[in-house]
Design a protein around this motif. Structure first.
Motif, PDB file in Angstrom:
ATOM      1  N   ASP A  31       0.854  -1.188   0.000  1.00 28.27           N
ATOM      2  CA  ASP A  31       0.000   0.000   0.000  1.00 28.27           C
ATOM      3  C   ASP A  31       0.888   1.234   0.000  1.00 28.27           C
ATOM      4  O   ASP A  31       1.844   1.322   0.774  1.00 28.27           O
ATOM      5  CB  ASP A  31      -0.899   0.025   1.236  1.00 28.27           C
ATOM      6  CG  ASP A  31      -1.996  -1.013   1.187  1.00 28.27           C
ATOM      7  OD1 ASP A  31      -2.331  -1.443   0.074  1.00 28.27           O
ATOM      8  OD2 ASP A  31      -2.501  -1.395   2.252  1.00 28.27           O
ATOM      9  N   ILE A  32       0.579   2.189  -0.857  1.00 34.53           N
ATOM     10  CA  ILE A  32       1.396   3.396  -0.947  1.00 34.53           C
ATOM     11  C   ILE A  32       0.499   4.624  -0.827  1.00 34.53           C
ATOM     12  O   ILE A  32      -0.525   4.727  -1.499  1.00 34.53           O
ATOM     13  CB  ILE A  32       2.174   3.450  -2.278  1.00 34.53           C
ATOM     14  CG1 ILE A  32       3.086   2.223  -2.417  1.00 34.53           C
ATOM     15  CG2 ILE A  32       3.008   4.733  -2.359  1.00 34.53           C
ATOM     16  CD1 ILE A  32       3.756   2.106  -3.769  1.00 34.53           C
ATOM     17  N   ILE A  33       0.893   5.553   0.032  1.00 35.15           N
ATOM     18  CA  ILE A  33       0.220   6.851   0.146  1.00 35.15           C
ATOM     19  C   ILE A  33       1.172   7.909  -0.396  1.00 35.15           C
ATOM     20  O   ILE A  33       2.281   8.074   0.119  1.00 35.15           O
ATOM     21  CB  ILE A  33      -0.156   7.162   1.606  1.00 35.15           C
ATOM     22  CG1 ILE A  33      -1.164   6.134   2.129  1.00 35.15           C
ATOM     23  CG2 ILE A  33      -0.736   8.581   1.716  1.00 35.15           C
ATOM     24  CD1 ILE A  33      -1.503   6.298   3.603  1.00 35.15           C
ATOM     25  N   ASP A  34       0.749   8.590  -1.437  1.00 31.92           N
ATOM     26  CA  ASP A  34       1.534   9.685  -2.006  1.00 31.92           C
ATOM     27  C   ASP A  34       1.146  10.965  -1.276  1.00 31.92           C
ATOM     28  O   ASP A  34       0.039  11.480  -1.447  1.00 31.92           O
ATOM     29  CB  ASP A  34       1.246   9.810  -3.513  1.00 31.92           C
ATOM     30  CG  ASP A  34       2.169  10.812  -4.186  1.00 31.92           C
ATOM     31  OD1 ASP A  34       2.689  11.704  -3.502  1.00 31.92           O
ATOM     32  OD2 ASP A  34       2.352  10.700  -5.415  1.00 31.92           O
ATOM     33  N   PHE A  35       2.052  11.496  -0.471  1.00 31.32           N
ATOM     34  CA  PHE A  35       1.735  12.604   0.430  1.00 31.32           C
ATOM     35  C   PHE A  35       1.815  13.977  -0.223  1.00 31.32           C
ATOM     36  O   PHE A  35       1.559  14.978   0.418  1.00 31.32           O
ATOM     37  CB  PHE A  35       2.678  12.566   1.641  1.00 31.32           C
ATOM     38  CG  PHE A  35       2.057  13.063   2.921  1.00 31.32           C
ATOM     39  CD1 PHE A  35       1.385  12.193   3.758  1.00 31.32           C
ATOM     40  CD2 PHE A  35       2.143  14.393   3.287  1.00 31.32           C
ATOM     41  CE1 PHE A  35       0.800  12.641   4.944  1.00 31.32           C
ATOM     42  CE2 PHE A  35       1.571  14.853   4.467  1.00 31.32           C
ATOM     43  CZ  PHE A  35       0.892  13.967   5.296  1.00 31.32           C
TER      44      PHE A  35
END
Length: 344
Positions: A31-35
């Motif tokens: 899972d990746i969150i692009d901040f």
């Protein structure tokens, strides 16, 4: 002339998709969150409908292949003797900024965003509006998050000179925003930082983390610029925001956007001094990310891309390289730290 195909031959974790755009080359599921992302309708100027289809991104901030150097922050080969003197340089600087925003507004659509998310295994984009004193883009960001709650997280953006600044911050907290984003310079503030400090304090009162664009180009020599150009180049230098943090509570959550670009070493020093601060990694290289990990650990580093200004895959590939021998660091930077900071 170097082609993209030639460029990526020795670039681990990078490949090209069917459109010739940089995308991630990575098989493990994560899972990746692009901040650090934007969209068509959260930028200054005329609102562009994100539902438009068929618009292509040019990535105006991306250097030509012959000038690309992924080993340095911002990935541009450095010319220390570059000259930026005279009004022509200022006009060129302003026109380049206009082209970037125009391309972001044109290409920052749902169609392009969802494709980029799929190509790069991005689960969620933190959408950062860019408001001015006269134009508040916050509600446009919230609309994105309401339409696609699993794809977007909305920050608000309130200018420190907004006459309803404090009221808006309290209102935006109740509406579901998760933090505040601002891009502002000492020139715009006319070196009066009291309104910005008051904005920060209001954010602290409601529990908003604050992300600001930080960093200036450090390679250009002073003697090679005009006075005005020098002020423009240094107008978001990291030192400004480090000094402001001394005026705020020790647990105020401040995020150095772009990790200060070329000033990442100074960002590391401020992260040591202010233990509630974070660094967002868009524009950073493998080596600079490793430096930050070695100096301050990985628990306060956040993956970000600055999409649609830049491809999501570029900084993502740098994070993967920097964390090859440390899966714990990788998972923290790509999503765990963001979840903790945003309480999600």
């Amino acid at each position: 002339m170097v082609t993209k195909q030639e460029f990526i031959k020795d670039k681990k974790y990078l490949k090209l998709n069917e459109d010739g755009d940089f995308v991630i080359d990575y098989n493990s599921k994560i899972d990746i969150i692009d901040f650090h992302t934007h969209m068509s309708n959260v930028l200054p100027g005329k609102i562009v409908n994100p539902n438009i289809e068929g618009n292509q991104l040019k990535y105006e901030t991306l250097p030509d292949m012959k000038d690309m150097d992924l080993s340095v922050p911002y990935w541009r080969k450095i010319n220390p003797d570059e000259k930026k003197k005279g009004i022509i340089s200022v006009i060129k600087f302003s026109l380049e900024g206009y082209k970037i925003f125009k391309d972001m507004a044109n290409g920052g659509t749902y169609e392009n965003c969802f494709k980029s998310q799929k190509d790069n295994m991005i689960k969620t984009n933190v959408v950062l509006p860019l408001s001015t004193k006269k134009s508040d883009r916050s509600m446009e960001a919230l609309r994105l998050a309401k339409d696609y709650p699993n794809r977007f997280i909305a920050f608000c953006s309130v200018h420190p000179h907004d006459t309803e600044m404090k009221e808006k911050i309290y209102k935006y907290k109740t509406l579901g925003f998760k933090g505040l984003k601002l891009k502002i310079t000492d020139m715009e503030l006319k070196d009066d930082f009291k309104p910005l400090i008051e904005l920060f304090k209001a954010c602290y009162e409601v529990g908003f983390p604050v992300l600001l664009h930080t960093g200036s180009l450090t390679h250009i020599k002073r003697e090679n610029t005009s006075n005005l150009m020098w002020k423009l180049l240094k107008s978001t230098k990291v030192e400004i925001f480090g000094k402001l943090l001394k005026e705020l509570p020790s647990d105020f959550k401040f995020v150095f956007g772009h990790s200060g670009i070329a000033e990442y070493k100074l960002v590391a020093e401020y992260l040591k001094e202010f233990p509630s601060s974070y660094a967002e990694l868009s524009c950073q290289s493998e080596d600079s990310i490793k430096y930050l990990i070695n100096e301050v650990g990985y628990e306060r580093l956040l993956y970000g891309s600055d999409w649609p200004a830049l491809p999501q895959a570029i900084t993502l590939s740098r994070v993967l390289l920097a964390t090859e021998k440390n899966e714990d660091a990788r998972s923290h930077i790509l999503y765990k730290n963001a979840k903790d900071l945003l309480n999600i």
